[in-house]
Design an enzyme around this catalytic site. Structure first.
Site, PDB file in Angstrom:
ATOM      1  N   GLU A 110      15.867  -1.569  67.335  1.00  0.00           N
ATOM      2  CA  GLU A 110      16.471  -0.243  67.286  1.00  0.00           C
ATOM      3  C   GLU A 110      15.980   0.517  66.064  1.00  0.00           C
ATOM      4  O   GLU A 110      16.389   0.239  64.930  1.00  0.00           O
ATOM      5  CB  GLU A 110      17.999  -0.337  67.251  1.00  0.00           C
ATOM      6  CG  GLU A 110      18.673   1.019  67.271  1.00  0.00           C
ATOM      7  CD  GLU A 110      20.183   0.939  67.167  1.00  0.00           C
ATOM      8  OE1 GLU A 110      20.804   1.996  66.937  1.00  0.00           O
ATOM      9  OE2 GLU A 110      20.745  -0.167  67.312  1.00  0.00           O
ATOM     10  N   LYS A 241      33.474 -16.188  71.558  1.00  0.00           N
ATOM     11  CA  LYS A 241      32.483 -15.240  72.086  1.00  0.00           C
ATOM     12  C   LYS A 241      33.122 -14.095  72.876  1.00  0.00           C
ATOM     13  O   LYS A 241      32.546 -13.600  73.852  1.00  0.00           O
ATOM     14  CB  LYS A 241      31.435 -15.969  72.922  1.00  0.00           C
ATOM     15  CG  LYS A 241      30.569 -16.933  72.099  1.00  0.00           C
ATOM     16  CD  LYS A 241      29.479 -17.550  72.930  1.00  0.00           C
ATOM     17  CE  LYS A 241      28.549 -18.371  72.048  1.00  0.00           C
ATOM     18  NZ  LYS A 241      29.171 -19.580  71.521  1.00  0.00           N
ATOM     19  N   ASP A 315      24.302 -17.916  66.067  1.00  0.00           N
ATOM     20  CA  ASP A 315      24.553 -17.753  67.493  1.00  0.00           C
ATOM     21  C   ASP A 315      24.826 -16.273  67.760  1.00  0.00           C
ATOM     22  O   ASP A 315      25.905 -15.761  67.467  1.00  0.00           O
ATOM     23  CB  ASP A 315      25.753 -18.604  67.902  1.00  0.00           C
ATOM     24  CG  ASP A 315      25.979 -18.626  69.416  1.00  0.00           C
ATOM     25  OD1 ASP A 315      25.481 -17.710  70.097  1.00  0.00           O
ATOM     26  OD2 ASP A 315      26.654 -19.541  69.899  1.00  0.00           O
ATOM     27  N   HIS A 405      17.930  10.093  64.156  1.00  0.00           N
ATOM     28  CA  HIS A 405      17.447   9.309  65.295  1.00  0.00           C
ATOM     29  C   HIS A 405      16.248   9.975  65.957  1.00  0.00           C
ATOM     30  O   HIS A 405      15.361   9.293  66.476  1.00  0.00           O
ATOM     31  CB  HIS A 405      18.577   9.089  66.303  1.00  0.00           C
ATOM     32  CG  HIS A 405      19.507   7.987  65.898  1.00  0.00           C
ATOM     33  ND1 HIS A 405      20.463   8.143  64.929  1.00  0.00           N
ATOM     34  CD2 HIS A 405      19.600   6.690  66.316  1.00  0.00           C
ATOM     35  CE1 HIS A 405      21.122   7.016  64.762  1.00  0.00           C
ATOM     36  NE2 HIS A 405      20.613   6.124  65.593  1.00  0.00           N
TER      37      HIS A 405
END
Length: 412
Positions: A110, A241, A315, A405
């Site tokens: 990104e 998660k 993770d 951006h």
């Protein structure tokens, strides 16, 4: 929209394409221990069914020199994926565990992300650095036990609380580093969840607590006088998660708080806005968080978390639960107090993917590879997320968010 979907669904042959198919197929043979030969076989198979012309981009020479080094982390190995890695810093941290100036590696695709975090880090360091502290620690696993009725559930809990010391010994027999610090029962009629909370040393500890809890459950099954109808190693109560209120309130992993007081002139010269403008936007953003039902109130922890987790071998799926918490901004005289409190940072300086070549290098850049650095790594993660919060709030408050951006992502 429904009309368009209906029209496409009933156009032949689309309707037939969505019906079950019993066409023959040949499955991939599973491989747990990678070799150059096993990788070559997979690619030969792929060449028959897909475009495998870019094989060297995944099975590159450096990766294929020692494919066995990845055996502990993946099955059916065919190579590695390379991601761009940027660096921010120096980020000054004045923490209980992390102390000094850090250069933080961030892996992302990104554009503008690294630039934004770097700007926040510069502003924080110019203002004296970020204070950090681990407030709480405890990775949890929540096994579930199904009993005949509510009465038996109560008897089961009564037995468990009297046997905690023995259950603790059973769990800790599986690990040198994990310690069971509490067992908290939660009853829903005839189903009992046990919130088993552990400290895990310098490891993130997901596998550690699973294996330890399984031993605890085996001991319950072997000795408990109350009949069990069924039990499960995870009752989907822990927040593993996934975002949950339990994780927000009690934490799952390391709970870290980080703060800095930005000087007014730093806000104006470095961030291109004013303290009051950031406070005004922060009030609106906080309202938006409440109205949308956000768990916590923050801008974009997930950006920083994912980038650091990938760069240091964590993770990455744990971002789902780690990206919760509270961002605060308050006036302190003419200056701006900024803080984050993140209850679910799941990182380790050992274990998992931390020993892989690129990820090991990322930890070495931080100076936090190996035993003794897990707590410091968690504080660095929280401090980095605070930098991201500072920068994005400033950008939106100043009206620079879209332009940044466009310049960094679209028109560069």
């Amino acid at each position: 929209m429904l009309s368009r979907i209906r029209a496409r669904f009933f156009q032949s042959p689309l309707h037939e394409r969505m019906l079950p198919s019993d066409a023959q197929f040949t499955t991939l043979r599973p491989v747990r221990k990678a070799t150059q030969a096993s990788v070559a076989k997979y690619w030969a198979r792929l060449a028959n069914t897909t475009d495998a012309s870019d094989r060297d981009a995944i099975a590159d020479p450096l990766t294929m020199a020692m494919p066995e080094q990845f055996n502990a982390n993946i099955e059916n190995f065919i190579g590695t994926v390379k991601l761009p890695v940027g660096i921010i810093g120096p980020l000054r941290i004045n923490g209980l565990n992390a102390h000094g100036d850090y250069h933080v590696p961030m892996a992302t695709t990104e554009a503008a992300l690294v630039a934004s975090y770097a700007r926040g880090a510069y502003a924080a360091t110019k203002s004296g650095g970020i204070s950090t502290a681990i407030l709480y620690e405890g990775v949890i696993r929540t096994p579930a036990f199904v009993l005949e009725n509510l009465l038996n559930a109560g008897l089961f809990v009564e037995w468990v609380v009297t046997e905690v010391d023995q259950l603790k010994a059973a769990a800790e027999s599986t690990t040198r580093h994990g310690k069971l610090v509490s067992v908290e029962p939660m009853i829903d009629n005839n189903v009992v969840f046990l919130i088993c909370r552990y400290t895990t040393g310098d490891a993130a500890g997901q596998n550690m607590v699973t294996i330890a809890t399984n031993a605890l459950c085996d001991d319950i099954v072997a000795r408990c006088p109350v009949a069990l109808k069924a039990w499960y190693i995870e009752g989907n109560f822990s927040g593993d998660k996934k975002a949950s209120f339990l994780g927000l309130v009690t934490g799952r992993g390391r709970k870290v708080s980080a703060s800095v007081t930005l000087k007014a002139d730093v806000v104006e010269r470095t961030l291109g806005t004013r303290v009051q403008d950031m406070l005004d936007y922060g009030q609106v953003a906080n309202l938006g968080a409440h109205l949308s039902g956000q768990l916590g109130a923050q801008a974009h922890y997930a950006n920083g978390l994912a980038a650091i987790y990938i760069a240091t071998g964590q993770d990455a799926a744990c971002v789902a639960e780690s990206a919760m918490g509270i961002t605060r901004m308050e006036a302190r005289g003419n200056d701006l107090f900024c803080s984050v409190t993140m209850p679910n940072i799941l990182v380790g300086s050992v274990g998992g993917g931390t020993s892989l070549p690129s990820q090991s290098a990322g930890l070495n850049i931080l100076g936090l590879k190996g035993a003794g650095h897990g707590a410091a790594l968690a504080e660095v993660v929280a401090a980095t997320c605070l930098c991201g919060e500072i920068s994005i709030v400033a950008a939106i408050a100043a009206g620079h968010f879209t332009r940044a951006h466009e310049n960094l992502a679209r028109h560069r």
